[in-house]
Enzyme design. Structure first.
Site, PDB file in Angstrom:
ATOM      1  N   CYS B  97     -23.064  42.590  35.161  1.00 43.61           N
ATOM      2  CA  CYS B  97     -23.498  43.982  35.271  1.00 43.61           C
ATOM      3  C   CYS B  97     -24.493  44.315  34.161  1.00 43.61           C
ATOM      4  CB  CYS B  97     -22.264  44.878  35.146  1.00 43.61           C
ATOM      5  SG  CYS B  97     -22.613  46.634  35.140  1.00 43.61           S
ATOM      6  N   CYS B 101     -27.660  51.420  36.272  1.00 42.54           N
ATOM      7  CA  CYS B 101     -27.741  52.151  37.538  1.00 42.54           C
ATOM      8  C   CYS B 101     -26.886  53.419  37.504  1.00 42.54           C
ATOM      9  CB  CYS B 101     -27.321  51.258  38.700  1.00 42.54           C
ATOM     10  SG  CYS B 101     -25.631  50.712  38.588  1.00 42.54           S
ATOM     11  N   THR B 188     -19.131  52.494  31.985  1.00 39.24           N
ATOM     12  CA  THR B 188     -19.936  51.276  31.946  1.00 39.24           C
ATOM     13  C   THR B 188     -21.187  51.510  31.108  1.00 39.24           C
ATOM     14  OG1 THR B 188     -19.152  50.629  34.113  1.00 39.24           O
ATOM     15  CG2 THR B 188     -21.217  49.653  33.378  1.00 39.24           C
ATOM     16  N   GLU B 254     -16.916  48.370  29.394  1.00 47.31           N
ATOM     17  CA  GLU B 254     -16.500  49.730  29.695  1.00 47.31           C
ATOM     18  C   GLU B 254     -15.908  50.399  28.459  1.00 47.31           C
ATOM     19  OE1 GLU B 254     -16.166  47.599  32.507  1.00 47.31           O
ATOM     20  OE2 GLU B 254     -17.631  48.814  33.588  1.00 47.31           O
ATOM     21  N   HIS B 289     -24.157  55.594  44.130  1.00 48.80           N
ATOM     22  CA  HIS B 289     -23.628  54.480  43.353  1.00 48.80           C
ATOM     23  C   HIS B 289     -23.096  53.387  44.291  1.00 48.80           C
ATOM     24  CE1 HIS B 289     -22.956  52.907  39.489  1.00 48.80           C
ATOM     25  NE2 HIS B 289     -21.654  52.989  39.489  1.00 48.80           N
ATOM     26  N   TYR B 293     -24.020  48.480  45.326  1.00 48.37           N
ATOM     27  CA  TYR B 293     -23.137  47.338  45.091  1.00 48.37           C
ATOM     28  C   TYR B 293     -23.494  46.073  45.872  1.00 48.37           C
ATOM     29  CZ  TYR B 293     -20.016  49.157  41.610  1.00 48.37           C
ATOM     30  OH  TYR B 293     -19.489  49.589  40.414  1.00 48.37           O
ATOM     31  N   CYS B 296     -26.531  44.617  43.357  1.00 41.90           N
ATOM     32  CA  CYS B 296     -26.164  43.941  42.111  1.00 41.90           C
ATOM     33  C   CYS B 296     -25.125  42.857  42.364  1.00 41.90           C
ATOM     34  CB  CYS B 296     -25.699  44.948  41.065  1.00 41.90           C
ATOM     35  SG  CYS B 296     -24.248  45.886  41.523  1.00 41.90           S
ATOM     36  N   GLU B 440     -13.685  45.204  38.563  1.00 44.50           N
ATOM     37  CA  GLU B 440     -14.852  46.075  38.607  1.00 44.50           C
ATOM     38  C   GLU B 440     -15.359  46.219  40.050  1.00 44.50           C
ATOM     39  OE1 GLU B 440     -18.379  48.100  38.223  1.00 44.50           O
ATOM     40  OE2 GLU B 440     -18.393  46.033  38.960  1.00 44.50           O
TER      41      GLU B 440
END
Lengths: 483, 483, 483, 483
Positions: B97, B101, B188, B254, B289, B293, B296, B440
């Site tokens: 990650c 974003c 994050t 995180e 968001h 996914y 990424c 995650e």
């Protein structure tokens, strides 16, 4: 043997163990190893509790004495089922691997097969092995079953490897014994066993006679070196406290065991060159080891389900219908695993040696389900437990005079639940559902494809074809080319 | 802003960060934090490379200047698609990650929604927000999007919690600004962002006006404390060497961010009490968001597939048909994830504010698939890589003068492959397929059930019923009780 | 062309069709065929409705005229997306296959590829094909795309088959045209199309030149015989009433089309011996056909979801949380299918011919998901609908003067729902979730393994390996044997 | 009783059966019903074969006579296991349901529970029931177990339904017996059984005493009407030939059985108003019925696997690695089903009545797996068999003098395989993997959610929580609110 006797015997073993590049003087005092020792120690401790006597002990068919079931040769279907029940029982105490089934399965596999080798070749292995077995039963030592060789380039047989030692083999035959060289990988319980019972890693061809080897050696024999495998979050074991999650570790503790020209006296050699029997020995060990996985993983899953239900309760989600559904699904998957172990035991049968053997097709089915369901159970545990399982502060933050009050304030869950209790449960879930624990479910007792291969061999496809043809009236004479 | 500028700006930030119970003086020099900083730094570095200009930068619709795409408000479907492509591109570099974003999605969500709040309530949030946006675009600061509140007992609304601070809220309204208290969890990129853009955590009721809050604050504002979350194998980051697997860490890093009576000037407040608009803001952030996914995680999966294929090659199994089948399956699942992100972008549309918004039903579908397929991809990686991924010795063993030669000898794979290369790839797989990385995927951008809830709302079930009834000729009048 | 024109044109076709061993004089009056004709007729009818003009029609790039989109060559990404939207739209009307996409995909595939063949071999196929295309666009005929050969023993290439006709091939080249022989299997919409556009069934070798064939033929050409395939519950079509479930049939209606020395004039021949181009043509047709399946099956699923929700409502279970969860899951799977179709369209690109082509990796992903999710959607429909879907009395029982009152009494559901409505919905579910409908999802546009094969080719595994190696610092020079 | 005796006894029964709106005079001569009669007849025929005596017969614990095992009360774990083995054995002969286990399970459930009712209420049901049981054992009649009521609006209890008859109930109590009204739905084997043993459909409340009913009635009693349920492709049974696929039908043949004020003498009443015992009876029947499904469906799957392997062989794909993998997977799923049935039997125990009872948690696990795996097995069968399974011409086409030669030519497979054999096998697969057959696996012995509900009740969640808490050291006193 009490738990304490077991631990002190390891202290006295003086075997050569390496951890993180350093020689370990006393395994029992090493924080990176102790959790696994404590887990195995329960196989001694529980056997002494009267309420578990029926499951944890058995009567030796050789001596008539009461022995630890982990040293017993199965004498009935009931013995096979009790083995599985025993595994689930201990897993409820450890929530982790307690390692000792590997040796049990090795003892049973070599027992059955040395009998058959003798029948075929008039060798004397079975008699030798019975003597060895009595020693194991009487001394109650922990034996690690040694099957998996490093194997190097997996597309090549032993004889074609660049280095002949990538499969463990006989280097020399002497009058009083043999010299062996090689290594056994992924040895569960390796660093806290007393002895190793070596078996071949696969079926062997005629030009691979030196690889057709079974023998027993004490782990403190000259030339044996053990290197401990690195686990997920292993540094947490060195901390005081609860971030490590499970005090018994995430898995059993695996070691690479190296044999640098180790001498084995003939009395402890149980297969030596009878290459055509290697496959049978491998298959039997695999079947008996696959039998286990619905017992131990079933029990481990029970603990994970409990922890997951508590995590939900502690954060106020236990009443949500989708949470209840997911916990029900975890139970479903767990009982499916257990059903496999029970079924292959119930369908077990007597071998020529007199020892009982679980149904191999159902044992393979059991393990194959483990390679899938344990991952799904972990996935569901993560789902229910929430993202917090991966983002929690360190225990030191909780205990910090500067920020501890914030951790306590903002990790608070349902009324009356101490934050520490919530964190402990979440750390337990983290421990039980991550890296090493999952991989062990995948590859322990054989990778998934090894079970698939057995389906083709054991699935009796020709008979299934005959049933289909009979049903629709296809005569044998219709098909020239058919079976 | 170069990578170096970014890192030095963090050095100057002097925000209050805790790691493992201790205050961190300089986040950029802390081995436990640096991997995540290096990962985010790539969002600066790649934007300066000419070959990536089209994906990594955009033209500001407010200033006409070329800006980092992570600060851009989407002006077209093409912008939505480029966002997804950018995410996959960077993930190929990091295999992890890169965090940025979250802020991008927060900027877009607040942009759209502050416009709508103004429309409804004649407030002036949109104008304020545009000024803030220009600041972000010009300074290219990293903004963390702050949505998730700790929530305490999840069966209770904010107003019923034992502690009112378990949801972030306005404590006081002053002439020049507001005072806020509470915390945002699982943030994050928290420790290496410059500012936070706060949003409410869920739809709010009339008696929860103080929880209907959106505002921006620099992370070094007085009263802000960050506590870093513990990750899988985080101690390995402190080692020199490759046991850590991925130099960019397993996930984004995180933090729990605490707001202890933090002052926010009115110019940075974008929602303050309009409780009925909180739900819309949450839904929009979530949609944007969830859109990401498949981009990424698709890119991360590409790297894991590559590593898995190499692991097979290095141990001689790459040619086996079941291995090829499993790698094909990993590709299938990965492209399914990516398809979701592309599709919701392609079906995106313009909101009243002018900003473009992805199709919410398809965005939820994307994220839901991530909560499943990332686990299955990890499972397949373990299957192909073998048990060795969980039992390898420490790097120190490999380098030991005493046992290093054994590790090299017995971990050898196919001819010509250095053992170190094999171990590095296996450690990468271990890193990418374990605990934190999986969790995650499960909970980032909303837990699975949050998507399920949206299916019911967005799935247009009444229309689907009408199609079915028309087909078989059920008239409206047939059914008294029906729609 | 109106729906009526289409039907009357089929009446006039006088092609040779067999059904259940008997020659069919007029396909439009045959109850076993009519449902499929009515379904295809909607592709004509809806194109005339103003509200669907944008999706159902397009402007010919050759003539500039408004044409049915089923005869259009895609000129942009937008065209690719509209195709998918059109398919979902029509499926909402039919709940079944409407067959005409096969021809559309064949037209596009031959268009692109005849251009490339000309480029390579200076042949004149592209010019010929454009003329043919204008004929199709102007006359708006229905064209079936003919790819799948019977293939006999699938382990053998065309040249090794016992019977050379098991792959369709050129028997003779004449001055005015060619003579072909063979058959095309599973021809969706075969019996109600006007023409067939033949393509090769697979990549061909040099000694298989006669099998590298593409050409168009009217289906009433001498030597063509069509044999209709038997479907699940096909006898119910002959009944008046609703036990048949879906008035448009469970699938598109498949036929075996036989070519017994059929003459094709050169103007209609588009590939004739250029064996090395056969594979490209096959791959392109397959990609464009796989693109569709999330559109049409997505739409079909929408109807099934609606029916399932109604079934629950009619029997009083719609409010149960597990029912809602299952319907949400059906929506999730359906949108996953649709996302694939949209994504491969959005990532489409221009070919040398000017025609647009969907992303092949994502198109294969789409179809692969269809082979799985359609079964799971059916399973969930059965779960929610209940056992009654498989044990309902006949319509004649419901209408019987002797037992009709019992059927009405005991099949009553929720208050106000007529029993007939409940039965109709359950019969619709039965129709849409059984045998033929499932198999079509599995094998239409290529069996699952054909997509798996493409993953290996299109998945760019070498690039993925490079990303992984870069991340952990494995240099090219480290590995002698590597790429 | 021979097969012939059984069939002739049905001829003499003169019960009132409707099929497709018409009264059936003689069920044994009706092509729509005969396949199911032939299937059930095998339970008589095989019991007379010496080689199956051990599995198919048992010794009555009441009379000491050798009886058909389908009338036996299980006296040991061995009996429970033999039941499962018997079911798999017969399924190998039929590839379909043979129906008779329903009655067996009803006999055992009522036996156990009438004993418990007597214990609690000092009623005389158990004595009555033993007399009835002796009659069943001596006459070897086929008994259908009648549990499922129509239930109307499933959100309402019996007492709230618009029509009180939607749950079967006692209308009147008379001196010599009772009058009952209502219906039982989905009655497998209904039309070819001699008697019905009625049980309540769910747990009942105090105000539902009239619904707490168990009794036995001959199916030719006045007031009983049977309406046969329509099956997938049921018209094909009326054809001579092989398009029907399986000569024993796709499932057992389900009927709706109506009780229009039927008189039952007291000697045949075994529960009459003891509402609090209804739930126990239901649960026991359900458990024993769920125990079966891995046996019979396991056997049915064996036949389907055989057919699938033949289909591959006949078309030349049997050697492909992905085909072998899929067949191995079918075996895996099948053995998982079987493992469940064996396991719940092996873990069975003695009830107070003396009868043995399978482990209910594992029995529910078994059935839940059936609701999933049977669909996946069917999906894999379709995958391997190919699209041809859904597009084959009619048998009449194959036999046609006009087109038969084309069918033979173009459906030819591997050398030496007659086309007819290939078609027969494909039709068998079609029959076994379509509509009705799947739905039966889903809902027979209880819909999936009924098992999920049992997991919560039987899964011992509190104990699981305790194990988790002990492991991480959470004391009871830590948590005020906890258990």
């Amino acid at each position: 043997m009490t738990k304490e006797d077991y631990i002190s015997s390891l202290k006295d073993l003086h075997h050569v163990v390496y951890y993180n590049g350093k020689r370990v003087e006393d395994v029992t005092e090493h924080p990176g190893l102790r959790p696994h020792i404590d887990s195995a120690a329960l196989t001694y401790e529980l056997a002494l509790r009267p309420e578990y006597e029926d499951l944890m002990t058995a009567t030796s068919h050789l001596t008539g004495k009461r022995i630890n079931r982990f040293t017993h040769i199965h004498q009935s279907v009931d013995d096979l089922i009790k083995k599985v029940q025993m595994l689930r029982l201990i897993a409820h105490e450890t929530g982790s691997c307690f390692q000792r089934c590997v040796g049990l399965d090795a003892l049973n596999a070599v027992y059955m097969t040395s009998y058959d080798v003798d029948e075929k070749y008039k060798t004397g292995y079975f008699g030798r092995f019975k003597k060895y077995l009595i020693h194991v039963q009487e001394s109650n030592v922990m034996v690690v079953g040694g099957m998996t060789d490093p194997k190097g380039d997996r597309s090549l047989p032993p004889s074609k490897q660049g280095d002949p030692d990538l499969f463990t083999h006989i280097v020399e035959r002497q009058s009083d014994g043999i010299i062996i060289r090689g290594a056994k990988a992924h040895m569960t319980g390796g660093i806290n066993s007393h002895e190793i019972l070596i078996m071949p890693t696969q079926a062997m061809m005629e030009n691979e006679k030196d690889y057709a080897l079974s023998c027993a050696v004490p782990l403190n024999a000259p030339g044996i070196i053990l290197i401990f495998g690195r686990q997920t979050n292993e540094e947490r074991k060195f901390e005081e406290g609860f971030d490590a999650g499970n005090p018994f570790g995430p898995v059993g503790g695996e070691a690479l065991i190296i044999f640098e020209d180790v001498f084995v006296p003939w009395e402890q050699v149980f297969l030596c060159g009878e290459y055509d029997m290697a496959g049978l020995l491998v298959e039997r060990f695999a079947t008996m080891h696959r039998q286990n996985y619905g017992g131990c993983k079933g029990g481990v899953s029970d603990v994970l389900i409990g922890a997951t239900a508590l995590a939900a309760e502690y954060q106020g989600t236990a009443g949500a219908s989708h949470i209840k559904e997911k916990i029900a699904e975890m139970i479903h998957l767990t009982e499916t695993l257990y059903a496999g172990s029970v079924a292959c035991s119930a369908m077990g049968y007597k071998t020529s040696s007199g020892a009982y053997y679980p149904d191999p097709l159902l044992a393979n089915t059991t393990k194959q389900n483990v390679t899938r369901h344990v991952y799904e159970i972990a996935r569901l545990a993560h789902d229910v437990a929430g993202g917090i399982v991966a983002t929690m502060p360190f225990q030191a933050d909780l205990e910090s005079s500067e920020v501890g009050r914030y951790v306590k304030k903002y990790l608070a869950g349902a009324k009356g639940v101490p934050v520490e209790a919530r964190i402990k449960i979440l750390r337990l879930i983290e421990n039980m559902s991550g890296g090493t624990a999952l991989v062990e479910s995948m590859h322990g007792a054989g990778s998934p494809q090894t079970q698939k291969v057995m389906y083709v061999r054991l699935g009796n496809l020709e008979q299934k074809k005959r049933w289909a043809k009979r049903l629709v009236g296809i005569e044998k004479s219709d098909i020239e080319r058919s079976d």
